[in-house]
Design a protein around this motif. Sequence first.
Motif, PDB file in Angstrom:
ATOM      1  N   SER A 113     121.802   6.866 -93.327  1.00 46.01           N
ATOM      2  CA  SER A 113     120.555   7.335 -93.388  1.00 46.01           C
ATOM      3  C   SER A 113     120.821   8.911 -92.446  1.00 46.01           C
ATOM      4  N   GLY A 140     124.502   8.746 -91.418  1.00 53.17           N
ATOM      5  CA  GLY A 140     125.499   8.686 -92.658  1.00 53.17           C
ATOM      6  C   GLY A 140     125.625  10.396 -93.149  1.00 53.17           C
ATOM      7  N   TYR A 141     125.517  11.335 -91.744  1.00 54.71           N
ATOM      8  CA  TYR A 141     126.014  12.457 -92.100  1.00 54.71           C
ATOM      9  C   TYR A 141     127.208  13.117 -91.267  1.00 54.71           C
ATOM     10  N   ALA A 165     123.556   1.985 -95.325  1.00 53.65           N
ATOM     11  CA  ALA A 165     122.656   2.778 -96.215  1.00 53.65           C
ATOM     12  C   ALA A 165     123.280   4.372 -96.511  1.00 53.65           C
ATOM     13  N   LEU A 166     124.311   4.180 -97.306  1.00 56.53           N
ATOM     14  CA  LEU A 166     124.927   5.429 -97.562  1.00 56.53           C
ATOM     15  C   LEU A 166     124.498   5.863 -99.364  1.00 56.53           C
ATOM     16  N   GLY A 167     123.792   4.958 -99.806  1.00 54.43           N
ATOM     17  CA  GLY A 167     123.556   5.338-101.350  1.00 54.43           C
ATOM     18  C   GLY A 167     124.485   4.644-101.945  1.00 54.43           C
ATOM     19  N   THR A 168     124.355   4.456-103.356  1.00 52.37           N
ATOM     20  CA  THR A 168     125.426   3.898-104.307  1.00 52.37           C
ATOM     21  C   THR A 168     125.971   5.232-105.121  1.00 52.37           C
ATOM     22  N   GLY A 190     120.825   0.689 -99.548  1.00 50.86           N
ATOM     23  CA  GLY A 190     120.149   1.598-100.219  1.00 50.86           C
ATOM     24  C   GLY A 190     119.414   2.485 -99.311  1.00 50.86           C
ATOM     25  N   GLY A 191     118.052   2.376 -99.865  1.00 54.36           N
ATOM     26  CA  GLY A 191     117.198   3.295 -99.260  1.00 54.36           C
ATOM     27  C   GLY A 191     116.203   2.275 -98.131  1.00 54.36           C
ATOM     28  N   ASP A 194     115.294   3.799 -94.873  1.00 53.98           N
ATOM     29  CA  ASP A 194     113.908   4.741 -94.914  1.00 53.98           C
ATOM     30  C   ASP A 194     112.918   4.130 -94.895  1.00 53.98           C
ATOM     31  N   ARG A 217     109.529   4.281-107.864  1.00 52.71           N
ATOM     32  CA  ARG A 217     110.718   4.960-107.215  1.00 52.71           C
ATOM     33  C   ARG A 217     110.823   6.464-107.970  1.00 52.71           C
ATOM     34  N   ARG A 224     115.312  10.881-109.729  1.00 52.83           N
ATOM     35  CA  ARG A 224     116.228   9.819-110.114  1.00 52.83           C
ATOM     36  C   ARG A 224     116.217   9.416-111.452  1.00 52.83           C
ATOM     37  N   ARG A 227     119.465   8.655-113.640  1.00 55.87           N
ATOM     38  CA  ARG A 227     119.982   7.381-113.374  1.00 55.87           C
ATOM     39  C   ARG A 227     119.486   6.392-114.243  1.00 55.87           C
TER      40      ARG A 227
HETATM   41  N1  UDP Z   1     122.681   8.882 -97.240  1.00 53.62           N
HETATM   42  C1  UDP Z   1     123.518   9.030 -96.050  1.00 53.62           C
HETATM   43  N2  UDP Z   1     124.568   9.943 -96.227  1.00 53.62           N
HETATM   44  C2  UDP Z   1     124.732  10.343 -97.558  1.00 53.62           C
HETATM   45  C3  UDP Z   1     124.015  10.400 -98.658  1.00 53.62           C
HETATM   46  C4  UDP Z   1     122.895   9.336 -98.563  1.00 53.62           C
HETATM   47  O1  UDP Z   1     123.427   8.299 -95.173  1.00 53.62           O
HETATM   48  O2  UDP Z   1     125.773  11.236 -97.701  1.00 53.62           O
HETATM   49  C5  UDP Z   1     121.648   7.648 -97.033  1.00 53.62           C
HETATM   50  C6  UDP Z   1     120.292   8.568 -97.480  1.00 53.62           C
HETATM   51  O3  UDP Z   1     119.866   9.193 -96.273  1.00 53.62           O
HETATM   52  C7  UDP Z   1     119.336   7.217 -97.631  1.00 53.62           C
HETATM   53  C8  UDP Z   1     120.465   6.435 -98.493  1.00 53.62           C
HETATM   54  O4  UDP Z   1     121.817   6.898 -98.020  1.00 53.62           O
HETATM   55  O5  UDP Z   1     118.839   6.686 -96.312  1.00 53.62           O
HETATM   56  C9  UDP Z   1     120.251   6.259 -99.791  1.00 53.62           C
HETATM   57  O6  UDP Z   1     119.236   5.991-100.188  1.00 53.62           O
HETATM   58  P1  UDP Z   1     118.692   5.758-101.800  1.00 53.62           P
HETATM   59  O7  UDP Z   1     117.482   5.144-101.887  1.00 53.62           O
HETATM   60  O8  UDP Z   1     119.174   6.920-102.596  1.00 53.62           O
HETATM   61  O9  UDP Z   1     119.859   4.606-102.401  1.00 53.62           O
HETATM   62  P2  UDP Z   1     120.557   4.101-103.505  1.00 53.62           P
HETATM   63  O10 UDP Z   1     119.361   3.958-104.598  1.00 53.62           O
HETATM   64  O11 UDP Z   1     121.383   5.431-104.028  1.00 53.62           O
HETATM   65  O12 UDP Z   1     121.260   2.925-103.316  1.00 53.62           O
END
Ligand code: UDP
Length: 248
Positions: A113, A140-141, A165-168, A190-191, A194, A217, A224, A227
Amino acid sequence: MANKRPKNCIRISILGFPIDVCKDVLFEAIKLHADGGGQIVTLNVEMIMEAKENNELSDAIRNANLVIPDGAGVVWALSRQTRNVFKSPGIELAKALLIHAECHGWQVALVGSTPHVMNQLKNNLLQEMPKLKISMAIHGYQNNDSWQRLEKALKKSSPDLVLVALGTPNQEIWSWKARSGTSGIWMGVGGSFDVWSGAKKRAPNWMLKLHVEWLYRLIKEPKRWRRMLSLPAFVLEVFRSSPNHQER
Ligand code: UDP
């Protein structure tokens, strides 16, 4: 470590990917920790369709120790093969694990995140669970050099629970690589950060009950939509792969 499987669950294959149907996912996750740790994947249709094209994600799912159904589409596909399948939202299992972590003195690492969300998240979690031991909190950045350093530090600190929590697919692939040689539970969320930080809201209860959290969502994050296109393709493939279809 990759061979540790939950004994009280039925492992079912959907389009070649494993999913564990368990009575009590929290119990299985805690057992996984007691057995030396491993990776939990919360599987949904988008992930399955992406994993068919992405070998690294496919490896991460196939080698996970516990794969739980986190989506209406996956529950539908499972219910064609077995009874008593319930959706196990990852956000709820992760919260239950944090509560368990506080009660049992587990060390917790939070990864992912934005820096702002991570700060707010730590404050909110410690307000809700004052005894929670957060040993590392990594946004995560990061740049590449920082990731390497942080991965080493994470391994050294050997947390009991790592929520990612880096996203799928990044969170599943990163966890699969980074967790090697560690003993905690690693789980992509995931999110969830957040939502827990207050930056985003989860769908209202009536939508959760109707299994249309995905629609909420989509309305909140229209980007989205692409997806979501994986859903009809998934339904078609599940029909095609069913034994009844092949007999005809
Ligand atoms: N995120 C992150 N680094 C990145 C890309 C995304 O930390 O390089 C975080 C983003 O801030 C959010 C989470 O990953 O908190 C992604 O949430 P998302 O709801 O998109 O999850 P997904 O549905 O892709 O699993």
